[in-house]
Design an enzyme around this catalytic site. Structure first.
Site, PDB file in Angstrom:
ATOM      1  N   MET A   1       0.850  -1.197   0.000  1.00  0.00           N
ATOM      2  CA  MET A   1       0.000   0.000   0.000  1.00  0.00           C
ATOM      3  C   MET A   1       0.883   1.245   0.000  1.00  0.00           C
ATOM      4  SD  MET A   1      -3.427  -0.895   2.064  1.00  0.00           S
ATOM      5  CE  MET A   1      -2.781  -0.704   3.703  1.00  0.00           C
TER       6      MET A   1
ATOM      7  N   LEU B   1       6.572   2.996   1.732  1.00  0.00           N
ATOM      8  CA  LEU B   1       7.515   1.881   1.844  1.00  0.00           C
ATOM      9  C   LEU B   1       8.660   2.189   2.815  1.00  0.00           C
ATOM     10  CD1 LEU B   1       7.777   0.796  -1.912  1.00  0.00           C
ATOM     11  CD2 LEU B   1       6.086   0.137  -0.190  1.00  0.00           C
TER      12      LEU B   1
ATOM     13  N   HIS C   1       9.665  -3.303   3.481  1.00  0.00           N
ATOM     14  CA  HIS C   1       9.176  -3.505   2.110  1.00  0.00           C
ATOM     15  C   HIS C   1      10.357  -3.714   1.152  1.00  0.00           C
ATOM     16  CE1 HIS C   1       5.685  -1.006   3.693  1.00  0.00           C
ATOM     17  NE2 HIS C   1       5.068  -2.051   3.174  1.00  0.00           N
TER      18      HIS C   1
ATOM     19  N   LYS D   1       5.274  -9.978   9.308  1.00  0.00           N
ATOM     20  CA  LYS D   1       4.765  -9.092  10.365  1.00  0.00           C
ATOM     21  C   LYS D   1       3.243  -9.177  10.443  1.00  0.00           C
ATOM     22  CE  LYS D   1       4.473  -4.544  10.494  1.00  0.00           C
ATOM     23  NZ  LYS D   1       3.129  -4.327  11.097  1.00  0.00           N
TER      24      LYS D   1
ATOM     25  N   VAL E   1      11.368  -7.257   9.359  1.00  0.00           N
ATOM     26  CA  VAL E   1      12.593  -6.465   9.527  1.00  0.00           C
ATOM     27  C   VAL E   1      12.370  -5.537  10.721  1.00  0.00           C
ATOM     28  CG1 VAL E   1      14.141  -4.779   8.455  1.00  0.00           C
ATOM     29  CG2 VAL E   1      13.087  -6.572   7.061  1.00  0.00           C
TER      30      VAL E   1
ATOM     31  N   MET F   1       9.404  -2.920  11.786  1.00  0.00           N
ATOM     32  CA  MET F   1       9.163  -1.813  10.854  1.00  0.00           C
ATOM     33  C   MET F   1       7.705  -1.816  10.410  1.00  0.00           C
ATOM     34  SD  MET F   1      12.464  -0.975   8.815  1.00  0.00           S
ATOM     35  CE  MET F   1      14.043  -0.903   9.648  1.00  0.00           C
ATOM     36  N   SER F   2       7.132  -0.621  10.352  1.00  0.00           N
ATOM     37  CA  SER F   2       5.733  -0.470   9.963  1.00  0.00           C
ATOM     38  C   SER F   2       5.548   0.936   9.410  1.00  0.00           C
ATOM     39  CB  SER F   2       4.835  -0.658  11.192  1.00  0.00           C
ATOM     40  OG  SER F   2       3.548  -0.137  10.928  1.00  0.00           O
ATOM     41  N   SER F   3       4.652   1.047   8.431  1.00  0.00           N
ATOM     42  CA  SER F   3       4.353   2.374   7.874  1.00  0.00           C
ATOM     43  C   SER F   3       3.749   3.280   8.941  1.00  0.00           C
ATOM     44  CB  SER F   3       3.360   2.246   6.719  1.00  0.00           C
ATOM     45  OG  SER F   3       3.863   1.347   5.774  1.00  0.00           O
ATOM     46  N   ARG F   4       3.207   2.680   9.991  1.00  0.00           N
ATOM     47  CA  ARG F   4       2.545   3.473  11.034  1.00  0.00           C
ATOM     48  C   ARG F   4       3.528   4.017  12.068  1.00  0.00           C
ATOM     49  NH1 ARG F   4      -1.569  -0.217   9.578  1.00  0.00           N
ATOM     50  NH2 ARG F   4      -3.496   0.926   9.150  1.00  0.00           N
TER      51      ARG F   4
HETATM   52  O1  PAF Z   1      -0.093  -5.843   3.650  1.00  0.00           O
HETATM   53  C1  PAF Z   1      -0.498  -4.901   2.952  1.00  0.00           C
HETATM   54  O2  PAF Z   1       0.202  -3.904   2.731  1.00  0.00           O
HETATM   55  C2  PAF Z   1      -1.901  -4.973   2.369  1.00  0.00           C
HETATM   56  O3  PAF Z   1      -2.793  -5.597   3.239  1.00  0.00           O
HETATM   57  C3  PAF Z   1      -1.936  -5.640   0.971  1.00  0.00           C
HETATM   58  C4  PAF Z   1      -1.544  -7.091   1.052  1.00  0.00           C
HETATM   59  C5  PAF Z   1      -1.004  -4.901   0.032  1.00  0.00           C
HETATM   60  C6  PAF Z   1      -3.357  -5.557   0.413  1.00  0.00           C
HETATM   61  O4  PAF Z   1      -3.789  -4.239   0.273  1.00  0.00           O
END
Ligand code: PAF
Length: 290
Positions: free
Chosen positions: A26, A29, A33, A155, A182, A190-193
């Site tokens: 999504m 990154l 990612h 994760k 990671v 690691m998380s986008s949040r």
């Molecule tokens: O894990 C994610 O980033 C989302 O749930 C995915 C798999 C891209 C689906 O939108």
């Protein structure tokens, strides 16, 4: 690296390049990612079945957000994301518009949810409808991209099990490849949040990985769950769940199941946590026992 901004360009690229290894994202990154993309690139190089290399999708899927404010504030960072994908060796990035994924007037099917999606007290209990949206978009992306294999991060452990089950049930012939989480040097997954954490909350967020470490040292699931709760409560985070489950089915395991299997096979259990740290919901997990 090619930028495929709509379905027509994706289909033309797919026709000429052949099957790929796919990394759905999504956007927003981070290094986690980048690791998925590097894995995808390496797999494609090693396989005769993925001549096109690795293709990454970037699409913020509205149907998987049960909280509209979460969707509204989800970070959109396309330029930086493209740079990350290029550096990691992606052959193409597919960045469709909402109309490419959900064409107006066309019903995009929501596949039946695998049982593993609705296990009590896990994600579905706290994010109703989330996995329906995930399965809908992943099936749609798989149908458009038609990859040989797809890489998903560990994760989101329950998501990984849900997609693996859905892909098998739909007989899509796509290999689902798990990639380990990671972490930052101090253990934070690691998380986008993470970018939304204040300095104080980032410190408290370390309690998730600390709780998983504490669980790993315990000898039964019940003791591991108590240990996780203790660490999370001490940090003052709002725990949604902190449990040990069968790693594949996500069913509960006996409270007194012994930790040691005494074999060389990987642990069959997983410790899983979701907690709100301030306004940020974080998840993490690890094999149990460690
Ligand atoms: O894990 C994610 O980033 C989302 O749930 C995915 C798999 C891209 C689906 O939108």
């Amino acid at each position: 690296m090619e930028l495929l901004a709509d379905n027509a360009s994706l289909l033309a690229w797919r026709e000429s390049a052949g099957p790929a290894v796919f990394v759905p994202t999504m956007g927003a990154l981070h290094e986690g990612h980048a690791q998925l993309v590097r894995r995808g690139v390496a797999l494609a190089r090693a396989s005769r079945l993925a001549s096109a290399g690795c293709v990454v999708s970037i699409f913020v899927n509205p149907t998987q957000f049960n909280d509209p404010s979460d969707l509204a504030r989800y970070p959109r960072t396309l330029e930086a994301d493209l740079a990350t994908c290029r550096a990691a060796g992606a052959a193409a990035v597919y960045a469709p518009s909402p109309a490419d994924i959900y064409p107006p007037g066309q019903d995009i099917p929501v596949p039946p949810l695998p049982d593993v999606a609705t296990r009590p007290a896990l994600e579905d209990a706290h994010r109703p409808g989330h996995f329906a949206g995930v399965c809908q978009v992943v099936l749609r992306l798989f149908t458009l991209v038609r990859p040989a294999a797809a890489v998903f991060g560990e994760k989101d452990w329950q998501q990984l099990q849900v997609i693996t089950a859905m892909t098998a049930r739909e007989r899509l012939g796509i290999e689902i490849i798990p990639e380990p989480t990671v972490r930052e040097p101090d253990g934070l997954a690691m998380s986008s949040r993470n970018r939304f954490l204040s300095e104080h909350d980032r410190e408290r967020a370390l309690s998730l990985s600390r709780a998983l470490k504490a669980a790993a040292a315990e000898l039964s699931p019940a003791a591991a769950e108590t240990a996780m709760r203790r660490v999370l409560d001490q940090a003052g985070v709002d725990t949604e769940y902190a449990v040990v489950r069968d790693a594949g089915t996500l069913l509960s395991v006996g409270r007194d199941t012994p930790a040691s299997t005494g074999s060389l096979s990987p642990p069959a259990y997983r410790a899983l946590i979701a907690a709100r740290v301030g306004s940020v919901r974080l998840i993490d997990n690890a094999p149990w026992p460690g």
